[in-house]
Design a protein around this motif. Structure first.
Motif, PDB file in Angstrom:
ATOM      1  N   ALA A   1      35.207  31.531  57.208  1.00 19.46           N
ATOM      2  CA  ALA A   1      36.415  31.905  56.458  1.00 19.46           C
ATOM      3  C   ALA A   1      36.523  31.124  55.154  1.00 19.46           C
ATOM      4  CB  ALA A   1      37.654  31.686  57.315  1.00 19.46           C
ATOM      5  N   GLU A   2      36.122  29.856  55.161  1.00 14.86           N
ATOM      6  CA  GLU A   2      36.192  29.055  53.938  1.00 14.86           C
ATOM      7  C   GLU A   2      35.171  29.533  52.911  1.00 14.86           C
ATOM      8  OE1 GLU A   2      38.559  26.933  53.151  1.00 14.86           O
ATOM      9  OE2 GLU A   2      39.441  27.310  55.114  1.00 14.86           O
ATOM     10  N   ALA A   3      33.975  29.882  53.367  1.00 16.24           N
ATOM     11  CA  ALA A   3      32.953  30.396  52.449  1.00 16.24           C
ATOM     12  C   ALA A   3      33.408  31.725  51.837  1.00 16.24           C
ATOM     13  CB  ALA A   3      31.629  30.569  53.184  1.00 16.24           C
ATOM     14  N   ILE A   4      33.963  32.582  52.660  1.00 18.47           N
ATOM     15  CA  ILE A   4      34.445  33.876  52.156  1.00 18.47           C
ATOM     16  C   ILE A   4      35.640  33.675  51.236  1.00 18.47           C
ATOM     17  CG2 ILE A   4      35.535  36.054  52.856  1.00 18.47           C
ATOM     18  CD1 ILE A   4      33.520  36.108  55.176  1.00 18.47           C
ATOM     19  N   ARG A   5      36.497  32.694  51.534  1.00 15.41           N
ATOM     20  CA  ARG A   5      37.629  32.390  50.661  1.00 15.41           C
ATOM     21  C   ARG A   5      37.126  32.072  49.250  1.00 15.41           C
ATOM     22  NH1 ARG A   5      42.336  30.302  52.175  1.00 15.41           N
ATOM     23  NH2 ARG A   5      41.445  29.514  54.120  1.00 15.41           N
ATOM     24  N   LEU A   6      36.103  31.237  49.155  1.00 15.86           N
ATOM     25  CA  LEU A   6      35.569  30.857  47.842  1.00 15.86           C
ATOM     26  C   LEU A   6      34.930  32.037  47.124  1.00 15.86           C
ATOM     27  CD1 LEU A   6      34.060  27.362  48.705  1.00 15.86           C
ATOM     28  CD2 LEU A   6      36.158  27.844  47.414  1.00 15.86           C
ATOM     29  N   MET A   7      34.198  32.871  47.868  1.00 13.89           N
ATOM     30  CA  MET A   7      33.577  34.046  47.250  1.00 13.89           C
ATOM     31  C   MET A   7      34.638  35.046  46.802  1.00 13.89           C
ATOM     32  SD  MET A   7      30.101  34.701  49.468  1.00 13.89           S
ATOM     33  CE  MET A   7      30.852  34.682  51.075  1.00 13.89           C
ATOM     34  N   ALA A   8      35.656  35.269  47.630  1.00 14.40           N
ATOM     35  CA  ALA A   8      36.724  36.203  47.268  1.00 14.40           C
ATOM     36  C   ALA A   8      37.491  35.692  46.049  1.00 14.40           C
ATOM     37  CB  ALA A   8      37.671  36.400  48.446  1.00 14.40           C
ATOM     38  N   ARG A   9      37.757  34.406  46.013  1.00 10.51           N
ATOM     39  CA  ARG A   9      38.461  33.813  44.875  1.00 10.51           C
ATOM     40  C   ARG A   9      37.661  34.011  43.596  1.00 10.51           C
ATOM     41  NH1 ARG A   9      37.966  29.158  42.160  1.00 10.51           N
ATOM     42  NH2 ARG A   9      39.784  28.344  41.118  1.00 10.51           N
ATOM     43  N   GLN A  10      36.359  33.787  43.660  1.00 11.37           N
ATOM     44  CA  GLN A  10      35.517  33.968  42.477  1.00 11.37           C
ATOM     45  C   GLN A  10      35.520  35.428  42.036  1.00 11.37           C
ATOM     46  OE1 GLN A  10      31.645  32.180  42.671  1.00 11.37           O
ATOM     47  NE2 GLN A  10      30.907  33.293  40.900  1.00 11.37           N
ATOM     48  N   THR A  11      35.462  36.350  42.991  1.00  8.81           N
ATOM     49  CA  THR A  11      35.461  37.775  42.667  1.00  8.81           C
ATOM     50  C   THR A  11      36.778  38.202  42.037  1.00  8.81           C
ATOM     51  OG1 THR A  11      33.907  38.232  44.452  1.00  8.81           O
ATOM     52  CG2 THR A  11      35.206  40.092  43.648  1.00  8.81           C
ATOM     53  N   VAL A  12      37.886  37.737  42.604  1.00 10.41           N
ATOM     54  CA  VAL A  12      39.207  38.165  42.146  1.00 10.41           C
ATOM     55  C   VAL A  12      39.607  37.496  40.834  1.00 10.41           C
ATOM     56  CG1 VAL A  12      41.676  38.113  42.738  1.00 10.41           C
ATOM     57  CG2 VAL A  12      39.992  38.751  44.461  1.00 10.41           C
ATOM     58  N   THR A  13      39.310  36.213  40.694  1.00  7.10           N
ATOM     59  CA  THR A  13      39.782  35.478  39.514  1.00  7.10           C
ATOM     60  C   THR A  13      38.705  35.318  38.432  1.00  7.10           C
ATOM     61  OG1 THR A  13      39.143  33.284  40.346  1.00  7.10           O
ATOM     62  CG2 THR A  13      41.342  34.118  40.946  1.00  7.10           C
ATOM     63  N   GLY A  14      37.440  35.472  38.809  1.00  8.43           N
ATOM     64  CA  GLY A  14      36.361  35.258  37.866  1.00  8.43           C
ATOM     65  C   GLY A  14      36.026  33.791  37.657  1.00  8.43           C
ATOM     66  N   GLU A  15      36.659  32.907  38.434  1.00  7.90           N
ATOM     67  CA  GLU A  15      36.437  31.472  38.295  1.00  7.90           C
ATOM     68  C   GLU A  15      35.466  30.976  39.354  1.00  7.90           C
ATOM     69  OE1 GLU A  15      40.173  29.448  38.413  1.00  7.90           O
ATOM     70  OE2 GLU A  15      41.058  30.783  36.932  1.00  7.90           O
ATOM     71  N   MET A  16      34.591  30.107  38.949  1.00  6.04           N
ATOM     72  CA  MET A  16      33.633  29.497  39.889  1.00  6.04           C
ATOM     73  C   MET A  16      34.382  28.572  40.846  1.00  6.04           C
ATOM     74  SD  MET A  16      30.497  30.440  39.215  1.00  6.04           S
ATOM     75  CE  MET A  16      29.524  29.151  39.956  1.00  6.04           C
ATOM     76  N   ALA A  17      33.786  28.361  41.992  1.00  8.81           N
ATOM     77  CA  ALA A  17      34.341  27.394  42.941  1.00  8.81           C
ATOM     78  C   ALA A  17      34.241  26.000  42.312  1.00  8.81           C
ATOM     79  CB  ALA A  17      33.545  27.432  44.242  1.00  8.81           C
ATOM     80  N   PRO A  18      35.162  25.102  42.684  1.00  8.27           N
ATOM     81  CA  PRO A  18      35.052  23.746  42.143  1.00  8.27           C
ATOM     82  C   PRO A  18      33.735  23.113  42.587  1.00  8.27           C
ATOM     83  CG  PRO A  18      36.670  23.825  43.901  1.00  8.27           C
ATOM     84  CD  PRO A  18      36.242  25.232  43.628  1.00  8.27           C
ATOM     85  N   ALA A  19      33.299  22.105  41.881  1.00 11.15           N
ATOM     86  CA  ALA A  19      32.033  21.434  42.215  1.00 11.15           C
ATOM     87  C   ALA A  19      32.030  20.971  43.665  1.00 11.15           C
ATOM     88  CB  ALA A  19      31.802  20.243  41.281  1.00 11.15           C
ATOM     89  N   SER A  20      33.189  20.562  44.181  1.00 15.00           N
ATOM     90  CA  SER A  20      33.261  20.099  45.559  1.00 15.00           C
ATOM     91  C   SER A  20      33.051  21.228  46.563  1.00 15.00           C
ATOM     92  CB  SER A  20      34.613  19.436  45.820  1.00 15.00           C
ATOM     93  OG  SER A  20      35.674  20.359  45.563  1.00 15.00           O
ATOM     94  N   GLY A  21      33.109  22.475  46.113  1.00  6.50           N
ATOM     95  CA  GLY A  21      32.961  23.609  47.020  1.00  6.50           C
ATOM     96  C   GLY A  21      31.653  24.356  46.872  1.00  6.50           C
ATOM     97  N   ARG A  22      30.724  23.815  46.110  1.00  6.74           N
ATOM     98  CA  ARG A  22      29.455  24.517  45.911  1.00  6.74           C
ATOM     99  C   ARG A  22      28.393  24.064  46.870  1.00  6.74           C
ATOM    100  NH1 ARG A  22      29.839  23.825  39.608  1.00  6.74           N
ATOM    101  NH2 ARG A  22      31.689  25.056  39.357  1.00  6.74           N
TER     102      ARG A  22
END
Length: 185
Positions: free
Chosen positions: A164-185
């Motif tokens: 769920a956390e991995a999908i949260r980051l991918m969905a956020r990037q898709t919806v907002t166009g922003e990369m995950a923070p460095a701590s989440g890569r």
């Protein structure tokens, strides 16, 4: 409410109480629900409906007082700890504003992992609505996400990160166009 120009050590509990009042007011204003009862508790007592695999509570009537629980304000309150805390408060307010509990219950899948993914994507959706309209909210949400991602720093591989956390980051990037923070890569 700015935190960068305040001397925290000199003010002690008065400053924390003032910060709590300002945060509660911001939650009510951002959510558009003036009857919201904002409370603060320890992380062990904090039970966010969208972050745990619990059945959602029944939808509340707009006229009733809505509960909104945040974690305890950090005792070492400073800019680095205030921004993520504000992000958690903004996320809660946006959930109160944009989340439709009845629809969520209707379409929420069964199964622990499926529920967690569904809830994570819903959280991304409501946060994206607020982040587009209010740049300050976007900054706070980014700080909260960075803090959240830091909890996975000890993970040895991507398999250790909850789906769920991995999908949260991918969905956020898709919806907002922003990369995950460095701590989440």
């Amino acid at each position: 409410m700015g935190t960068e120009n305040h001397t925290y050590r000199e003010s002690g509990n008065d400053w924390i109480e003032s910060f709590k009042r300002a945060t509660a007011s911001a939650v009510r204003a951002l959510s558009g629900k003036t009857g919201t009862n904002v409370t603060f508790s320890s992380p062990q007592q904090n039970h966010s409906r969208l972050r745990e695999n619990e059945p959602p509570a029944p939808a509340a009537d707009q006229a009733t007082q809505l509960p909104a629980q945040l974690p305890t304000v950090p005792s070492d309150l400073r800019a680095e700890t205030a921004a993520p805390f504000r992000g958690k408060a903004d996320s809660l307010a946006l959930t109160l504003r944009y989340h439709d509990e009845r629809m969520h219950r209707r379409y929420r899948p069964r199964g622990e992992t499926a529920c967690a993914v569904f809830d994570a994507v819903e959280e991304v959706r409501v946060e994206a609505l607020g982040r587009r309209r209010l740049p300050g909210v976007a900054v706070n949400l980014a700080a909260a996400l960075d803090e959240r991602c830091q909890t996975f720093a000890a993970c040895q591989s991507t398999d250790d990160v909850p789906l769920a956390e991995a999908i949260r980051l991918m969905a956020r990037q898709t919806v907002t166009g922003e990369m995950a923070p460095a701590s989440g890569r």
